[in-house]
Design a protein around this motif. Structure first.
Motif, PDB file in Angstrom:
ATOM      1  N   UNK A 160      -8.462   0.294 -12.543  1.00 18.58           N
ATOM      2  CA  UNK A 160      -9.629  -0.461 -12.987  1.00 18.58           C
ATOM      3  C   UNK A 160     -10.492  -0.949 -11.838  1.00 18.58           C
ATOM      4  N   UNK A 161      -9.893  -1.172 -10.669  1.00 15.70           N
ATOM      5  CA  UNK A 161     -10.648  -1.710  -9.544  1.00 15.70           C
ATOM      6  C   UNK A 161      -9.914  -1.424  -8.239  1.00 15.70           C
ATOM      7  N   UNK A 162     -10.457  -1.928  -7.146  1.00 15.75           N
ATOM      8  CA  UNK A 162      -9.909  -1.667  -5.813  1.00 15.75           C
ATOM      9  C   UNK A 162      -8.436  -2.056  -5.711  1.00 15.75           C
ATOM     10  N   UNK A 163      -8.063  -3.188  -6.280  1.00 11.57           N
ATOM     11  CA  UNK A 163      -6.676  -3.638  -6.177  1.00 11.57           C
ATOM     12  C   UNK A 163      -5.716  -2.641  -6.811  1.00 11.57           C
ATOM     13  N   UNK A 164      -6.120  -2.037  -7.914  1.00  9.35           N
ATOM     14  CA  UNK A 164      -5.261  -1.046  -8.565  1.00  9.35           C
ATOM     15  C   UNK A 164      -5.069   0.185  -7.674  1.00  9.35           C
ATOM     16  N   UNK A 165      -6.166   0.698  -7.121  1.00  8.78           N
ATOM     17  CA  UNK A 165      -6.059   1.855  -6.232  1.00  8.78           C
ATOM     18  C   UNK A 165      -5.173   1.531  -5.029  1.00  8.78           C
TER      19      UNK A 165
END
Length: 231
Positions: free
Chosen positions: A28-33
């Protein structure tokens, strides 16, 4: 027809594909990646996995990796997948499965397909309309192999080393290969092999693999063999 068991052989290059359930987003966002990349990097050495390239897309990801043991790849994917689902569900307030069943993988002949497969992964975000050029997309291994950043997840394959005698030469040669791209037939072959679990390489390479496993490694001709013509 029952799905064939995955073909995993130690010391061989594998193209791994994992999709989100019903093509739903898995990042969903940078933290997930960043969490997925950290899980891949932390668990790879524990399971004897050398990761050569990757691309994380919104609802799926690709990996090029060589396991050192017969069970290293499935154990690595299970460990990473389980921990990521726990993290993702907790963070986003959801329950249930995240993945579209089990991951898919295919063995590639590295002399023929290591660099083309890396290029295939690099162009995936461009084909999906997420970036204008491979270098514009942050969630792939492209930047590492062209010398723009250092990525602890990655281990160079011998075929990448063969691109040049110095780091600069290898990076320049690979950047040139990326800009040239791959043809539509080669792109389709890489896609089909990953989805079907079929080995991809020369006839000699495929035959040598077949000698190592009772599992069929290449797509056979559909239907029964033709009857012999009467003399």
């Amino acid at each position: 027809m029952a799905r064939l068991p995955r073909l995993t052989l130690p010391g061989h290059l594998h193209h791994v594909l994992q999709r989100g359930n019903n093509r739903q987003p898995i990042f969903a966002d940078r933290e997930d990646y960043e969490t997925m990349l950290a899980l891949l990097a932390d668990n790879a050495p524990r399971h004897g996995i050398a990761v050569h390239a990757y691309v994380l897309m919104g609802n799926h990801f690709h990996l090029l990796a060589t396991p050192s043991t017969a069970d290293g790849l499935p154990q690595w994917m299970q460990a990473v997948g389980r921990r990521y689902v726990q993290y993702f569900n907790r963070r986003h307030g959801r329950t249930g499965t995240l993945w579209e069943g089990r991951y898919r993988c295919a063995i590639l002949e590295p002399e023929r397909y290591l660099v083309p497969a890396m290029v295939y992964l690099d162009w995936n975000p461009v084909r999906a309309g997420l970036a204008a050029q491979p270098a514009d997309y942050p969630w792939s291994s492209h930047a590492h192999w062209v010398g723009l950043r250092n990525d602890r997840l990655l281990t160079p394959h011998a075929q990448y080393w063969a691109l040049g005698n110095t780091p600069f030469a290898r990076e320049a040669a690979y950047a040139q290969r990326v800009q040239v791209g791959i043809g539509s037939a080669e792109q389709q072959a890489l896609t089909d092999s990953a989805l079907g679990g079929w080995a991809l390489g020369s006839p000699e390479f495929v035959e040598a693999l077949q000698q190592r496993t009772p599992r069929r490694v290449a797509r056979g001709r559909a239907g029964r063999p033709p009857a012999a013509r009467p003399e």
